[in-house]
Write an enzyme that holds these catalytic residues in place. Structure first.
Site, PDB file in Angstrom:
ATOM      1  N   HIS A  12       4.241   0.439   5.645  1.00 31.21           N
ATOM      2  CA  HIS A  12       5.540   0.446   4.940  1.00 31.21           C
ATOM      3  C   HIS A  12       5.776   1.779   4.213  1.00 31.21           C
ATOM      4  O   HIS A  12       6.332   1.797   3.114  1.00 31.21           O
ATOM      5  CB  HIS A  12       5.667  -0.771   4.014  1.00 31.21           C
ATOM      6  N   HIS A  59       4.769  -1.229  -5.809  1.00 32.48           N
ATOM      7  CA  HIS A  59       4.134   0.054  -6.142  1.00 32.48           C
ATOM      8  C   HIS A  59       4.595   0.505  -7.516  1.00 32.48           C
ATOM      9  O   HIS A  59       5.258   1.533  -7.657  1.00 32.48           O
ATOM     10  CB  HIS A  59       4.489   1.105  -5.085  1.00 32.48           C
ATOM     11  N   HIS A 193      -4.932   5.531   4.647  1.00 32.66           N
ATOM     12  CA  HIS A 193      -4.303   6.608   3.892  1.00 32.66           C
ATOM     13  C   HIS A 193      -4.896   6.688   2.490  1.00 32.66           C
ATOM     14  O   HIS A 193      -5.391   5.711   1.955  1.00 32.66           O
ATOM     15  CB  HIS A 193      -2.775   6.502   3.840  1.00 32.66           C
ATOM     16  N   GLU A 240      -4.607  -1.556   1.167  1.00 29.60           N
ATOM     17  CA  GLU A 240      -3.420  -2.382   1.445  1.00 29.60           C
ATOM     18  C   GLU A 240      -3.607  -3.267   2.673  1.00 29.60           C
ATOM     19  O   GLU A 240      -2.937  -4.296   2.806  1.00 29.60           O
ATOM     20  CB  GLU A 240      -2.190  -1.482   1.663  1.00 29.60           C
TER      21      GLU A 240
HETATM   22 FE   LIG Z   1       2.106   0.701   0.078  1.00 29.66          FE
END
Ligand SMILES: [Fe+3]
Ligand SMILES: [Fe+3]
Lengths: 284, 129, 284, 129
Positions: A12, A59, A193, A240
């Site tokens: 996302h 977030h 990431h 995540e």
């Molecule tokens: Fe995220």
């Protein structure tokens, strides 16, 4: 009765939303990313889900450090698009499904998952970018969405195992709902990431590929992977990926049914700092 | 605290856990305040004065003024909160992430286009690269 | 290492706080209630706990319907006293213990309890009335308090079993904390009462007596009691008693140790709409 | 919904579950607004006008105006939220609870002093009292 017909998994990345909103999808940098979702957009149109149960994380937009729910289910009639610091994304507001969401909350809490019920919540790119990737740029989203926010910001986040078991409880809840709804469950975030520190920019294609393989063929085994493996191998924000296990735990095969069909699989590096992964599994 | 923190040996990585969160509470809540246009304007007009409204440590304030994100993180900042400073400055997430690596913006971007930073040699502190 | 030395159980009737704040403790109506806590006040002075882990519920003061956490742990340095509609009670603010609270949150979430972490929260009579009953009217509370709020307002509340198991996880967390702290755990709310509808005013002394007996001698069995038994037998607000099982699950005997000593037991009807129950168990 | 609601057969009792909460959302949030002195003053000055600021049903508004707490509860109100109306009116929790029972304030208080309402005959709807 309602049933879960399919699960969708996708990154996302906020920059993907920005690329879409700013009309950059045809640029050479972005073109391969959006190409990976062309099949998916048509597939979603054909599937016509009645409700999407969308697992994502906030977030630091809806939830500051004042209150950090491990699992939060949105039971409101609608959810505004968050202003993440540069104005809200120009996308439709999200229409909820209060009745089904309330039913799921009631069932899942009785199964010993300690949800937080939320009736007022802005949804950030964690939810809206997957919607954009799967639906393009419509005037309104094609169906109601139940936002389900997981804490992956402040450690400890829930374990992969906990997420997987939660998926099973969500399935049980949805399948005990009286109306004959076609429900999809989406798991979002990831893939590898890291956004912070001298190690920022970490990408681990081997890990991501193995994760996708195991998510399809061995989700139970995959759910046992400890947090530290995500952090070490997939970067601090790669954690995540535990959210994908919620969607996977809700599929038929791990609840006594048949194996799903892999309808689509896509992987690309990079989108901004992130590896993009995407998978569609259909129940049989 | 005697809880296991197995994540302490990952190089160049700070896990935002309860201890970090406690330390960084006001720093992060300051960042959160920048989600309002009005506060962004006040911060831009006089950064120091705006920071002085928050019970942050002097070190934290200096780290923000210097836009030293690594230092902010060491002092309890979390990247999703710190991103609000970047948004205020008009920086992308890639620019922010890159700024922590010691690479130039172009070097970082090129590294990402070439497949990102390898996990090889980056799994354990002190591991041979 | 920190250790749990004792548990305290008590009702948290708001009218008791009002009686105390308005100087009515010597009135014939209230005198027997406060007499039941005379031993307890001296006992607490002698015990000198370093921290009190206080399980209670918010009564639509800190949490509206916008956000309803099943379990919320307060990790802030301090907590203001809530204005419940007639001004905040004239009692000291609550000093927290962020370090221990953060440690407990970290441990308990890793044990698959899906806590919500709260850094900003006003505490209502559910927390302050037990403090007043046990401490009188000091200028400052005698030690830091970790507020732990349980949803018992919107059904489904967590099951008795879930609460009991949570108590065990909290014990494990506290006992793994490095500093040698004397920690007490308090469970509050109850006993039988119903505040709503034509059945308001329900009191069930037999149920309450049996509950106290079983809480002492058979907490494991007691934890299996379903919600409907609380509602039917102890009134719709009698469901608050599930919170006592959190404190009980943290005691030594149900975690491989010796049976506790019953230091004090008290029961009285009525305080406003409510049966008042109170128990002190000391670990051995 | 096909979830078990075993609490439906308890007489004179409404369990505030997800369905009730959905129905009563705005009613309860209106009650919550009365925690602010300013809002209490505005409500007292013109109850109807204040209620009209909330997307409540007409039935809910009428029940509030009539201080019919049983009706409020049937329409999704929860007693801890409704208590804010009582606080605004200067009523105690005992007065509020008593008002739902069909007893006078004195009768209710006397019942409580005498040990409260017995569970006998009050466990199941239709049970012989
Ligand atoms: Fe995220
Ligand atoms: Fe209570």
């Amino acid at each position: 009765m309602a049933r879960i017909t399919a699960s969708v998994y996708t990154s996302h990345v906020p920059a993907v939303g920005a690329a879409l909103d700013l009309g950059k999808t045809a640029e050479p940098y972005w073109q391969p990313v959006f190409k990976g979702y062309e099949f998916s957009k048509q597939w979603l149109k054909d599937q016509k889900p009645d409700v999407i149960f969308l697992v994502y994380n906030d977030h630091a937009n809806a939830f500051s450090l004042d209150i950090i729910p491990t699992f939060a289910i949105g039971t409101a009639p609608e959810f505004a698009v968050a202003d993440e610091g540069w104005g809200p994304r120009p996308v439709p507001k999200v229409i909820g499904h209060p009745k089904l969401a309330g039913h799921i909350a009631q069932s899942v809490i009785q199964d010993d998952f300690d949800l937080t019920i939320v009736n007022k919540m802005d949804v950030d790119h964690g939810l809206t970018v997957p919607m954009s990737l799967m639906c393009g740029q419509p005037q309104a989203w094609p169906c109601p969405v139940i936002p389900f926010a997981v804490n992956v910001v402040q450690y400890p986040v829930p374990s992969g195992r906990r997420c997987y078991m939660l998926g099973k409880a969500i399935r049980k809840a949805i399948e005990s709902y009286d109306e004959p709804l076609n429900v999809q469950i989406w798991g979002t975030g990831g893939m590898s990431h890291q956004l912070q520190g001298p190690r920022a920019g970490l990408i681990n294609k081997e890990f991501d590929t193995a994760f996708l393989d195991r998510l399809i063929a061995d989700p139970e085994g995959l759910s046992a992977m400890p947090h530290i493996d995500y952090v070490r191998e997939a970067g601090s924000e790669g954690i995540e990926l535990v959210m994908w296990l919620i969607a996977r735990g809700a599929m038929s095969d791990v609840n006594g049914g048949k194996p799903p069909t892999v309808r689509h699989r896509f992987y690309h590096v990079p989108a901004s700092n992130t590896a993009v992964g995407h998978l569609i599994l259909e129940n049989n | 605290m005697s809880l296991d923190k197995p994540y302490k040996d990952v190089p160049g990585t700070t896990i935002f856990d309860a201890d970090m969160s406690r330390q960084g509470y006001h720093l992060n809540q300051f960042c959160m305040s920048l989600m309002k246009a009005e506060n962004r304007a006040r911060f831009k007009a006089n950064e120091r004065a705006y920071l002085d409204e928050w019970p942050m440590s002097e070190e934290q304030k200096q780290a923000v003024l210097a836009r030293d994100l690594n230092r902010c993180i060491a002092l309890g900042g979390n990247i999703y909160f710190l991103a609000k400073i970047g948004a205020t400055d008009g920086k992308s997430f890639q620019q922010m992430a890159g700024s922590m690596t010691g690479m130039s913006e172009e070097e970082y971007r090129n590294m990402m286009v070439s497949g990102g930073r390898s996990a090889e040699g980056n799994r354990y502190i002190g591991e041979k690269k």
